[in-house]
Design a protein around this motif. Structure first.
Motif, PDB file in Angstrom:
ATOM      1  N   LEU A 236       0.899  -1.236  -0.089  1.00 30.83           N
ATOM      2  CA  LEU A 236       0.152  -0.089   0.194  1.00 30.83           C
ATOM      3  C   LEU A 236       1.038   1.204  -0.008  1.00 30.83           C
ATOM      4  CD1 LEU A 236      -2.938  -0.924   2.269  1.00 30.83           C
ATOM      5  CD2 LEU A 236      -2.739  -1.010  -0.208  1.00 30.83           C
ATOM      6  N   ALA A 237       1.842   1.205   0.645  1.00 38.00           N
ATOM      7  CA  ALA A 237       2.958   2.201   0.495  1.00 38.00           C
ATOM      8  C   ALA A 237       3.376   2.543  -0.853  1.00 38.00           C
ATOM      9  CB  ALA A 237       4.113   2.160   1.725  1.00 38.00           C
ATOM     10  N   HIS A 238       3.797   1.488  -1.560  1.00 32.86           N
ATOM     11  CA  HIS A 238       4.480   1.456  -3.039  1.00 32.86           C
ATOM     12  C   HIS A 238       3.123   1.853  -3.855  1.00 32.86           C
ATOM     13  CE1 HIS A 238       6.220  -0.159  -6.420  1.00 32.86           C
ATOM     14  NE2 HIS A 238       4.949  -0.725  -6.952  1.00 32.86           N
ATOM     15  N   VAL A 239       2.143   1.748  -3.505  1.00 30.09           N
ATOM     16  CA  VAL A 239       0.839   2.230  -4.328  1.00 30.09           C
ATOM     17  C   VAL A 239       0.613   3.609  -4.116  1.00 30.09           C
ATOM     18  CG1 VAL A 239      -1.487   1.734  -5.290  1.00 30.09           C
ATOM     19  CG2 VAL A 239       0.084  -0.235  -4.710  1.00 30.09           C
ATOM     20  N   ALA A 240       0.460   4.079  -2.820  1.00 26.27           N
ATOM     21  CA  ALA A 240       0.214   5.272  -2.494  1.00 26.27           C
ATOM     22  C   ALA A 240       1.158   6.461  -3.111  1.00 26.27           C
ATOM     23  CB  ALA A 240       0.198   5.517  -0.924  1.00 26.27           C
ATOM     24  N   GLU A 241       2.382   5.884  -3.294  1.00 24.89           N
ATOM     25  CA  GLU A 241       3.552   6.974  -3.891  1.00 24.89           C
ATOM     26  C   GLU A 241       3.336   7.144  -5.421  1.00 24.89           C
ATOM     27  OE1 GLU A 241       7.407   5.178  -3.320  1.00 24.89           O
ATOM     28  OE2 GLU A 241       7.365   5.298  -1.024  1.00 24.89           O
ATOM     29  N   ARG A 242       2.363   6.295  -5.933  1.00 25.52           N
ATOM     30  CA  ARG A 242       2.275   6.024  -7.469  1.00 25.52           C
ATOM     31  C   ARG A 242       1.218   6.389  -8.122  1.00 25.52           C
ATOM     32  NH1 ARG A 242       6.293   2.966  -5.687  1.00 25.52           N
ATOM     33  NH2 ARG A 242       8.436   2.980  -6.703  1.00 25.52           N
ATOM     34  N   ALA A 243      -0.100   5.923  -7.227  1.00 23.10           N
ATOM     35  CA  ALA A 243      -1.403   5.797  -7.839  1.00 23.10           C
ATOM     36  C   ALA A 243      -1.970   7.102  -8.281  1.00 23.10           C
ATOM     37  CB  ALA A 243      -2.434   5.445  -6.989  1.00 23.10           C
ATOM     38  N   ASP A 244      -2.651   7.343  -9.337  1.00 23.91           N
ATOM     39  CA  ASP A 244      -3.291   8.574  -9.872  1.00 23.91           C
ATOM     40  C   ASP A 244      -4.684   8.513  -9.986  1.00 23.91           C
ATOM     41  OD1 ASP A 244      -3.709   6.664 -11.901  1.00 23.91           O
ATOM     42  OD2 ASP A 244      -2.736   7.577 -13.577  1.00 23.91           O
ATOM     43  N   ARG A 245      -5.167   7.327  -9.282  1.00 24.56           N
ATOM     44  CA  ARG A 245      -6.794   7.484  -9.169  1.00 24.56           C
ATOM     45  C   ARG A 245      -6.988   6.463  -7.974  1.00 24.56           C
ATOM     46  NH1 ARG A 245      -4.206   4.196 -12.582  1.00 24.56           N
ATOM     47  NH2 ARG A 245      -5.190   1.982 -12.882  1.00 24.56           N
ATOM     48  N   PRO A 246      -8.335   6.626  -7.565  1.00 25.35           N
ATOM     49  CA  PRO A 246      -8.763   5.605  -6.314  1.00 25.35           C
ATOM     50  C   PRO A 246      -8.742   4.252  -6.655  1.00 25.35           C
ATOM     51  CG  PRO A 246     -10.662   6.940  -7.058  1.00 25.35           C
ATOM     52  CD  PRO A 246      -9.300   7.210  -8.175  1.00 25.35           C
TER      53      PRO A 246
END
Lengths: 427, 173
Positions: A236-246
């Motif tokens: 989730l930390a990896h995704v939070a740094e990169r995600a551009d949408r919910p």
């Protein structure tokens, strides 16, 4: 009295959402696809049939990556890439990785750039598309025709297999890599045909995203369909740094029905190799190969081309030289990894040791360019597959191991356990 | 699937287990013409076979047929006119390819040990039934009716073409 229905595994829950109804093992469903990953091979195939794509369902759901043969080693390969560029231009494909700064292997790029997010469905026409399963998504390989269907209609068909679960426990010993975990599974647990694999458990957090991706990629070689990982804090930390949408992470139901459930204990896993022409039931500890001589050594591919893999190779190769008669080829999985390896000094260590570092591509793994094997060659590789003829001549032999083992073997000129060299370096 | 008759009868070519798609479509022809890819089918594993097999023949194999890469190897079998692939087990990605490329295929546990090369066998894919030389019958793994229909109708490409999503062959550019 009918038994209470059991719960669903992660992949069943994700696919159920995409199908608009609950799905279970054995069901055939038509699903909405969130990401269709197209490659240079897609456009080679279209050129070969003299066909083109006339319409796409949603350009933002398409990821286009040139990875199998970049830069193009032949006119046919170059023509495929030209067709892909024209397609990207015509339909406005934003997620496009051409040769250059954003170049790389699709299976690494989709998780490094969060092209796919937890809870989503991804299909790709390369057999290692399962690699994206590290993102807590449902990702699997389909055929090129299925991919064209997904890109043009937004949908794909699927027959769902039962899910088996590996609960990861403990942590890896020093000098042991994620590839060794796969080789352990391939040797001890063998064929997983007709199953989806779900990975989770208390030891998952000890594995980096790149290490998990090695396992996810290599799940293809266990003959399983989907490889889906739990969404832990590290992911989730990896995704939070990169995600551009919910996005919505998906956990398995507590009473999920599994074909089997097995604890995968990391701490006891040895440094392993697979012998030529197959992996399943065909592995042994690297230290027991009896000084098997090699002519080529390869580090790269979707399985083991990460920054951590290159760091592991550099650690072994620092102040050492590749043995006479051995060619060591290193192919980072993306140009972003290549640049970071440059900044950290790894590439200088590799080059000084005598390794040849290429730009990011599938390269030698797929037998197309940048390290094709000839008759009589014996290669040790950290790439994804060692079938006869895979990397070139069908009279070559391919052994498989972790990047550290490949690097140590390149120095020794024979297959060996890297921990002996690492011990020499210890203060 | 009752009411539909689909009978396949042909001469058997017998292969072993764990035949991967690198053997069916070697890397050397991966970026070559469809014709070259078709001629290269099993070229390393069983040289000359692509010239010996005749339209209507049946390929029988062991476990895990078609494991490995997602190369369009099912298409090569179809191009050679192979009437059906019957194996003890078929890799799931390869079986997808058989559906999507329209190459009839059936998983039938025990088939590879029950036939000899050159036997004539009869298959009813919709009934998941295989009749051996001498009349013995083996049960195959049932495929859902939708998938059998697609497999029999030549795969998914005709529909994509009819819907105007993919251009007809030879119309590129």
């Amino acid at each position: 009295m009918a038994p209470a229905p059991a719960g669903h595994s992660i992949v069943e829950k994700i696919l159920g959402r995409a199908a608009g109804r609950p799905v279970r093992a054995g069901d055939v469903a038509t699903l909405t696809v969130d990401r269709a990953v197209m490659l240079d091979t897609t456009f080679f195939f279209l050129n070969q049939m003299r066909r083109e794509i006339l319409s796409v369902a949603d350009p933002d759901r398409i990821v286009l990556v040139f990875d199998h043969e970049v830069p193009a080693p032949s006119a046919l390969s170059a023509a495929a890439q030209s067709a892909g560029r024209a397609f990207a231009e015509r339909f406005g494909i934003r997620r496009f990785h051409d040769l250059g700064r954003d170049q790389g292997i699709s299976h690494v790029l989709v998780s490094e750039n969060a092209h796919v997010l937890p809870g989503e469905v991804l299909v790709g026409s390369d057999s290692h598309s399962q690699a994206a399963g590290v993102m807590n998504c449902a990702a699997r390989a389909v055929t090129i025709l299925d991919l064209l269907q997904a890109a043009t209609t937004g949908e794909a068909w699927l027959q769902l297999a039962p899910t088996a679960r590996y609960d990861i426990a403990g942590r890896l010993s020093p000098g042991v890599g994620a590839m060794d975990v796969f080789l352990h599974l391939a040797g001890q647990r063998g064929d997983h045909s007709g199953l989806n694999l779900e990975y989770g458990g208390p030891g998952l957090g000890s594995l980096s995203i790149a290490e998990r991706r090695t396992l996810a990629t290599m799940t293809t070689e266990l003959n399983a369909d989907f490889a889906t990982f739990e969404a832990d804090d590290r992911l989730l930390a990896h995704v939070a740094e990169r995600a551009d949408r919910p996005f919505i992470p998906v956990a398995p139901d507590p009473d999920a029905a599994y074909a089997f459930r097995h604890t995968l204990e990391l701490s006891g896993i040895d440094v392993m190799v697979a012998r030529p022409h197959g992996m399943l039931g065909n592995t042994q500890p690297a230290a027991t190969t009896g000084a098997q001589p090699i002519t080529q050594a390869f580090i790269g591919s979707c399985a083991n081309g990460s920054l951590e893999d290159i760091a592991a190779a550099a650690q072994v190769l620092k102040d050492r030289r590749v043995a006479p008669g051995v060619r060591l080829i290193v192919t980072p999985a993306s140009q972003a990894i290549w640049r970071e390896a440059l900044v950290r000094g790894y590439l200088a260590v590799l080059a000084e040791a005598g390794a040849v570092v290429t730009s990011a591509t599938c390269g030698a793994c797929a037998g197309g360019h940048l390290g094709v094997l000839g008759p009589g060659d014996v290669c040790v590789t950290s790439s994804s597959r060692n079938f006869r003829g895979r990397m070139g001549s069908d009279r070559a032999e391919i052994w498989m191991s972790s990047p550290a083992t490949v690097a140590a073997s390149a120095v020794a000129g024979r297959i060996c356990d890297p921990r002996d060299m690492l011990a020499e370096d210890a203060p | 699937m009752t009411g539909e008759t689909w009978t396949i009868r042909g001469r058997v070519w017998l292969f072993g287990s764990d035949l991967n798609t690198d053997l069916m479509m070697p890397g050397a022809v991966l970026f070559d013409t469809e014709e070259a890819q078709t001629r290269a089918l099993f070229s390393g594993h069983r040289p000359g076979w692509a010239d010996q097999v005749r339209p209507g023949d049946i390929v029988v194999a062991g476990r895990n047929f078609g494991c490995g890469s997602s190369r369009p190897a099912a298409r090569s079998f179809a191009n050679l006119g192979v009437a059906c692939i019957v194996a003890d087990g078929i890799n799931s990605l390869f079986l997808r390819g058989c559906v999507s490329y329209g190459m009839p295929a059936l998983a039938c546990p025990g088939i590879s040990g029950a036939v000899a090369e050159g036997d004539v066998v009869t298959l009813w894919p919709c009934e998941a039934r295989v009749e051996l030389l001498g009349g013995a019958v083996l049960k195959a793994v049932s495929l859902p009716a939708d998938l059998l229909r697609t497999m029999r109708a030549g795969g998914i490409l005709p529909a994509l073409e009819q819907r105007g999503l993919i251009s007809p062959s030879g119309t590129q550019g």
